[in-house]
Write an enzyme that holds these catalytic residues in place. Structure first.
Site, PDB file in Angstrom:
ATOM      1  N   GLU A 804      29.650  40.558  22.613  1.00  0.00           N
ATOM      2  CA  GLU A 804      29.631  39.220  23.220  1.00  0.00           C
ATOM      3  C   GLU A 804      29.264  38.176  22.180  1.00  0.00           C
ATOM      4  OE1 GLU A 804      27.444  36.663  26.770  1.00  0.00           O
ATOM      5  OE2 GLU A 804      27.403  38.843  26.851  1.00  0.00           O
ATOM      6  N   ARG A 882      17.471  36.323  33.181  1.00  0.00           N
ATOM      7  CA  ARG A 882      17.972  37.234  34.201  1.00  0.00           C
ATOM      8  C   ARG A 882      16.886  38.237  34.600  1.00  0.00           C
ATOM      9  NH1 ARG A 882      22.603  38.897  36.913  1.00  0.00           N
ATOM     10  NH2 ARG A 882      23.783  37.179  36.045  1.00  0.00           N
ATOM     11  N   GLU A1263      28.190  45.683  35.998  1.00  0.00           N
ATOM     12  CA  GLU A1263      26.783  45.910  35.663  1.00  0.00           C
ATOM     13  C   GLU A1263      25.923  46.479  36.798  1.00  0.00           C
ATOM     14  OE1 GLU A1263      25.447  42.503  32.642  1.00  0.00           O
ATOM     15  OE2 GLU A1263      26.701  41.741  34.265  1.00  0.00           O
TER      16      GLU A1263
END
Length: 1331
Positions: A804, A882, A1263
């Site tokens: 990423e 998160r 995920e």
């Protein structure tokens, strides 16, 4: 003997003749670079992943037959292939000729996701079938021990290949409604199959290519000595023993190489150079095998696979009492490396390598094997006893001597032998400790006459416990002997607390555990063999499990999903288990990955020069010697960056090249550009860098002590925490460390940069999840606008978050090199480089204080979360965000406070990884939930269910929950797993077994779906319809195995009402869809699917008048008419997720678009004496809304679960106190293999739960399932609780993640662990540290 430098072999039926081959050239490089056969992949370069598997066929004059073996092309020297026939994946089938059944079955059974590993799996099974067209399932599993996959979770691969196996007691899918008979209930039988095995082409062995007749001829005429001279190495392949001995006398330091499984790795990874290599594989005396009066004699060049076959035959034919040692060797070979290594590795190489952790040397030593040695003019025999190894990797052999043969002896009556091994992973792993143990009794008694105890992993050499053995001679085999033996072994097998390899307490405990197992095993055999003659101590029935060898039943699995309602349009394939659209190409090797691109004219290769210090000033960089080496074009440093050397992601706190200071081992300092990969890498090692060391900060604790944080602590709070604790009936406190994880995508980081020669334009082919971000950072480094840079991504061989942001490490450097040289530049990181520089999942330390009521209801949670970010911020702040939003897992918490600390350390920057901080936070939540259950004494499932979120509840971020399906998942999982009856069965098993314990756990998950950075929740798409009616689809997501392109084609097919065969996706590129978000956060199907839908609706709107004018027309007619009517047949679509409006300051608004839910129940069995464990069964219920593609979604669930299994129970990154990563390849870092999947693996997609907030009522799936593997972690912990209880140990204990065999064994406290107390921290320097 006449010499020749001509190498003759065949590749895929074509004759190849090469003159004077470079001895350092391996088969893989030759296939890919010289022949452009790119189906064979480079995954690790050390024979540990199987991606490079090919079949080598040769006539064996000793066995007088043609043999076919699977080998690792990355380790096979091209020189070693004289008179062989090599078959690659391209040679067995293709989409342009015919597809081989092996290729068809792995593809259509959904066993190929990213596809990078697929050719290796295909070739392993193809080779098996060439030798045995009807293998057993056990043989299929055995042949795949050396093949790794990071995507699929293996179930689909095994299920596809199981269709080749001999019929077993399974119904093979005919148990009613075409479903498996195992574990099916009434509801289950309504679910269709993911594939239909009856449609597969049959395997026809008569259609396979023949062995080239020319290769049968030379064996009738005298052979010539082969000699190849390279720049640094000379390879000589003699044909007679005398010639070999003469050469060894002339070159005493020469290495003898048969399989190259050790020397190849030493030269590649340890920078060792052997100027002369002798290849004795074809010398008759070194290949002999014969039974003698005293044992079986094997020539030193006999391969381990051959020896295995011969010993199996002997065990079948001879009386059991004569084959004790043979059975022990077979037990070790069962787990020795992978099939590809066993096929080429020679027994002589295994002995002479003198590895202190060799699996076979302890067996050979304990059994006093006889070795025949030879040198020019003399021979001698030596016993392989405690004096054979004289030091680290040294033996008693003189430099000019070679090992000729080994004789493995028969055993007699009253003689017993056992071999044991404990590793991180069972399949294809090096030992932590192994041993061979032999005892012989005086005839008719239980008095010890001879005793041999040999250990690997207990010192720098294979160790013989001579003192212990001497003390025990003449003693009776009873409890007193056991106690004395353990006391003696503790004293004799001492290890320094700083010993290389670490795990010192565990290794010492294993040395005793193995002897205890041996003691019980011998006691059992004595009782069986001499029942009437000797009074043997009885073994309590509950202790018998300690003597059992590892056994695993054949895998079984059930997949349940919602069937598409009847009456759907034939062109509507949404909801159908469509195979991955590239799966056939992946199985044939035709799918093109970044490094498969043909070489460009005048292309150069780049190699990185990286720091060897964690924190230091750079005193000097000297590339003088490097620049003198052959093929070197230039050396780049920060001064060569034409634009900005500053780079980064959320903030610009990184550099393209280090300037002045390095802040981690692996920090990129410079780069060598050369004409070939070998020249570039050789020159990179010649660059000399001097440092002035600075104090590094390595661990989270270091960062806490030095207050080294990127930002002040961030707090997320809701409710009244003090009032909550005041209302609590009980309060608990604790902490947990959660280790990091390596992505281990099978395709390493790769970039090819092609300068266009005008206006600063450059085209880059990158293995990345973020083409737009790479475009931006490359433009910044080159000092040009982004519109001059085009980034292209065809497909990625796995990403998982590791591509990423960290792709920028490589692509910016390669772009700078391409601009400076004005030539195309390519770089593919070696596996060890990739693991060193690219970072992984953030390690976490969590501290908790939790208040709860007597019934287990949670009233208050106070958490502190510390994460190791590494030397730059990268995405760690988003990862921690998160984590803060997932502190609750799936539990309603009225009063909560979380305080987060992002630690700045001198490790390579950690980064995004599947789950993105949520798994760490949720594991901590289940840790304190586990603590609550233990404290209040209520059933775990009762307390968990009590606290689960309900419909309409608000999260602590003040988001109202809608369509809360966690309760449905929980109840279905409880029922389908038969949880309550199995809970009783587990408790009963544990009552009956002292040294094996089982554990059971059920774990929920709730995962928020959206990027936390609101601006990223957007996507674009471009849809072109051509005049023949075909459709070219482009969107912002990248295909990395998750099936995104396949799902997007399904979406477009349904939207446009045309078959998927009319739609094509070529690639993802920044010049078609701009400003794309990373393919991450599990939202790519949601975002890009809606963007595609939007574009399709625009096109359909334009086509409306055309359709109305000709309602009975065909698609092609409508498109032709639209074109003639000058209607635009191209449309750009766009989508932004609505209503995301979370306000950080106020802690209110909508954080996530929706939540995905799931529940898993797992049952494990642990060996209390070794920490070994196996997953007996896992049942998963996953909420994916209305699945776009059940095959893809189940594949994602299984793949995520197995990646989570590795994270929570196996994979361990190990760093030195100085910040050096030890675990830099599959040899040291173990991801799950096919043998690690649950024996019974059942996945159910929750039915009748559409999600109105995503494309066609689907849900994200990438995920969310990963955390469900925590059910394995807590099942292990449950089993450890039972083991501790059996030792009379009550109360709480801390089990950090991952729950490796070391942690399991050390937690199973018993008499043996108490004899091996750990050294006091602070009194020594440990070999490795928890970072």
């Amino acid at each position: 003997m006449e010499e020749s430098d001509e190498l003759l072999f065949f590749i895929n039926g074509h004759k190849v003749v090469e003159k004077n081959v470079d001895p350092e050239l391996n088969l893989l490089t030759y296939l890919r670079n010289k022949l452009c056969l790119t189906g064979t992949k480079l995954g690790c370069g050390e024979g540990g992943c199987g991606s490079c598997t090919v079949m080598v066929s040769k006539y064996n004059p000793f066995q007088k037959t043609v043999i076919h073996v699977a080998v690792n092309a990355c380790l096979a020297p091209l020189c070693s292939l004289h008179h062989t026939a090599v078959t690659t994946v391209e040679g067995i089938g293709s989409t342009t000729t015919r597809i081989h059944p092996v290729q068809e079955r792995i593809a259509k059974a959904h066993g190929s996701q990213c596809g990078f590993c697929t050719p290796g799996f295909v070739m392993s099974v193809y080779t098996l079938l060439r030798n045995n067209p009807e293998p057993t399932m056990e043989e299929i599993e055995d042949t795949l021990q050396g093949n790794l996959c990071r995507c699929t979770g293996y179930r689909a691969i095994l299920e596809g290949f199981s269709t080749f196996a001999k019929p077993s007691n399974c119904c093979g899918g005919s148990g009613g409604k075409n479903v498996c008979c195992k574990g099916q209930s009434g509801a289950a039988q309504l679910s269709p199959r993911l594939f239909e095995a009856s449609e597969f082409k049959p395997l026809d062995p008569t259609q396979e290519p023949i062995f080239p007749p020319e290769l049968l001829l030379p064996h009738e005429s005298p052979q010539r000595t082969l000699s190849f001279k390279g720049d640094r190495v000379t390879w000589i392949q003699p044909t007679t023993l005398n010639e070999l001995l003469t050469l060894k006398g002339r070159y005493p330091e020469a290495r003898l190489v048969v399989g190259n499984t050790e020397v190849g790795i030493e030269m590649k990874l340890k920078n060792m150079l052997y100027p002369v290599i002798l290849a004795p594989a074809h010398i008759p005396e070194l290949n002999l095998s014969q039974r003698t009066e005293t044992g079986i004699l094997f020539g030193a060049a006999c391969t381990l696979s051959y020896i295995r076959g011969q010993l199996k035959q002997a065990v079948a034919e001879l009386p059991s009492y004569r084959t004790e040692i043979f059975k022990a060797v077979l037990e070790q070979l069962r787990w020795f490396a992978g099939q590809q290594i066993r096929n080429v590795a020679a027994v002589g190489g295994n002995i002479m390598t003198a590895s202190p952790i060799s699996d076979l040397n302890p067996v050979f030593m304990a059994s006093n094997c006889l070795l025949a040695l030879a040198s020019e003019g003399s021979t001698r025999n030596v016993r392989m006893d405690g004096d054979f190894f004289t030091g680290y990797r040294k033996t008693v052999l003189k430099p000019q001597e070679i090992l000729l043969s080994i004789e493995i002896p028969y055993t007699r009556k009253g003689e017993y032998f056992s071999a044991f091994k404990q590793a991180q992973r069972r399949d294809d792993d090096i030992a932590i400790v192994n041993c061979g143990m032999r005892v012989a009794f005086k005839e008719g008694t239980d008095v010890v006459e001879e005793l041999g105890l040999s250990y690997g992993g207990m010192g720098p050499i294979t160790v013989s416990a001579k003192k212990t053995c001497a003390q025990l001679l003449g003693k009776k085999w009873n409890k007193e002997l056991l106690q004395e033996a353990c006391s003696l072994l503790v004293d004799e097998l001492m290890l320094s607390p700083s010993a290389p390899g670490g795990m010192v307490q565990f290794r010492r405990i294993l040395s005793l555990s193995f002897f205890f197992k041996f003691y019980l095993s011998v006691l059992q055999k004595l009782g069986r063999d001499f029942e009437r003659d000797i009074q043997v101590e009885p073994i309590p029935p509950e202790h018998l499990s300690a003597t059992e060898l590892f056994h695993k039943d054949p895998p079984s699995a059930v997949q349940l999903f919602q069937q598409v309602p009847p009456g759907e349009s034939p062109t509507d394939v949404v909801g159908h288990p469509l195979a991955h659209l590239s799966s056939i190409k992946q199985a044939t090797g035709e799918a093109v990955y970044c490094d498969d691109l043909p070489r460009f004219e005048r292309e150069l290769y780049l190699a990185l020069v990286t720091s060897t210090e964690a924190h230091a000033k750079i005193s000097s960089i000297d590339a003088t010697e490097a620049l003198k080496l052959a093929g070197v074009v230039c050396f780049l440093t920060a001064k060569d960056v034409p634009g900005s050397n500053e780079t980064g992601h959320i903030i610009m706190d990184e550099t393209v090249f280090a300037e002045g200071v390095v802040t981690c081992v692996g920090h990129v300092i410079g780069a060598i550009v050369a004409d070939t990969e070998a020249h570039a890498q050789r020159a990179a090692k010649a660059v000399k860098i001097k440092y002035e060391k600075l104090q590094p900060i390595i661990t989270i604790q270091d960062a806490i002590d030095h207050e080294s944080f990127f930002f002040p602590p961030r707090k997320l709070e809701n409710g009244n925490i003090e009032l909550g604790f005041a209302q609590a009936d009980d309060i608990i406190e604790g902490e947990m460390y959660i280790g990091g994880q390596e992505h281990f995508y099978l395709e390493t980081q790769c970039t090819v940069a092609v300068p266009k020669g005008e206006d600063g334009e450059m085209e880059l082919f990158i293995s990345t999840q973020s083409p737009t971000q790479m475009q931006t950072l490359i433009a910044k480094a080159l000092g040009v606008p982004a519109n001059r840079i085009v980034c292209r991504v065809k497909r990625i061989g796995g990403g998982f978050g590791g591509k990423e942001s960290r792709s920028s490490l490589l692509c910016t450097v390669v772009a700078v090199a391409a601009q400076k040289t004005k030539r195309p530049v390519r770089c593919v990181l070696n596996r060890d480089e990739d693991m060193l520089v690219s970072g992984g999942r953030n390690p976490f330390l969590g501290r908790y204080k939790v208040g709860f009521q007597k019934d287990g209801k949670i009233v208050a949670v106070d958490l502190k979360l510390y994460m190791n970010a590494g030397n730059s911020l990268d995405l760690s702040v988003a990862v921690m965000t998160r984590a803060l939003f997932h502190m609750d897992n799936a539990y309603k918490i009225p009063n909560i406070r979380g305080v987060s600390y992002i630690c700045k350390t001198n490790l390579p920057s950690n980064t995004a990884f599947r789950g993105f901080g949520a798994p760490q936070a949720m594991l901590l939540a289940e840790c304190w939930m586990n603590h609550i259950v233990a404290k209040c004494g209520l059933p775990s499932e009762q307390v968990q269910r009590l606290n689960l979120y309900q419909e309409g509840d608000f999260t602590y971020a003040n988001q109202k929950l809608e369509d809360v399906n966690i309760g449905k998942c929980w109840d279905e999982c409880l029922e389908s797993s038969s949880y309550h009856s199995r809970r009783k069965a587990v408790d009963e098993f544990n009552r009956q077994h002292r040294w094996k314990k089982r554990g059971l756990a059920i774990i929920p998950t709730k995962f928020g779906i959206s990027f936390n950075a609101i601006f990223l929740n957007q996507a674009g798409a471009l849809v072109h319809i051509y005049t023949d009616g075909s459709v070219l689809l482009t969107h912002g997501g990248t295909e990395m195995g998750q099936g995104l392109h396949t799902k997007m084609v399904q979406v477009a097919s349904k939207a446009l009402g045309i078959p998927v065969s009319r739609i094509h996706i070529s690639e993802t590129s920044t010049n078609t869809v701009p400003n794309t978000s990373p393919t991450a956060a599990s939202v790519s199907s949601d975002l890009n699917g809606m963007a595609i839908y939007n574009a399709c609706q625009i096109l359909l709107k334009r086509l409306e008048p055309i359709k109305l004018a000709n309602p009975n027309g065909t698609w092609e007619q409508w498109i032709s008419a639209a074109y003639m009517d000058r209607v635009s047949l191209s449309a750009a679509g766009f989508f932004r997720t609505p209503d995301l409006n979370y306000d950080v300051e106020k802690n209110e608004g909508k954080v996530f678009n929706y939540y995905s839910y799931g529940v898993a129940c797992s049952e494990v069995e642990i060996d209390c004496l070794t920490g070994d464990n196996k997953n007996l069964r896992t049942d998963i219920v996953m909420d994916v809304g209305n699945s776009l593609n059940p095959a893809m979604d189940i594949g994602q669930v299984e793949g995520a679960f197995m990646q989570g299994l590795g994270y929570f129970a196996m994979e361990e990154l190990r760093y030195s106190p100085e910040g050096v990563l030890y675990t830099r390849g599959p040899g040291m870092y173990k991801i799950p293999s096919a043998g690690d999947i649950p024996t019974e693996f059942n996945v159910s997609l929750l039915r009748e739960c559409p999600n109105r907030k995503a494309i066609y009522s689907s849900k994200a799936v990438g995920e969310p399932p990963l955390f469900l593997a925590a059910s394995v972690f807590f099942a292990i912990k449950d089993a450890v609780v039972a083991a501790r209880a059996a030792s009379g140990v009550k109360g709480l204990f801390r089990l950090n993640s991952p729950a490796t065999p070391e942690k399991i064994r050390n937690a199973c406290i018993d008499n043996l662990t108490q004899m091996c107390s750990p050294a006091v921290p602070g009194t020594f320097t440990p070999w490795n540290v928890e970072v």
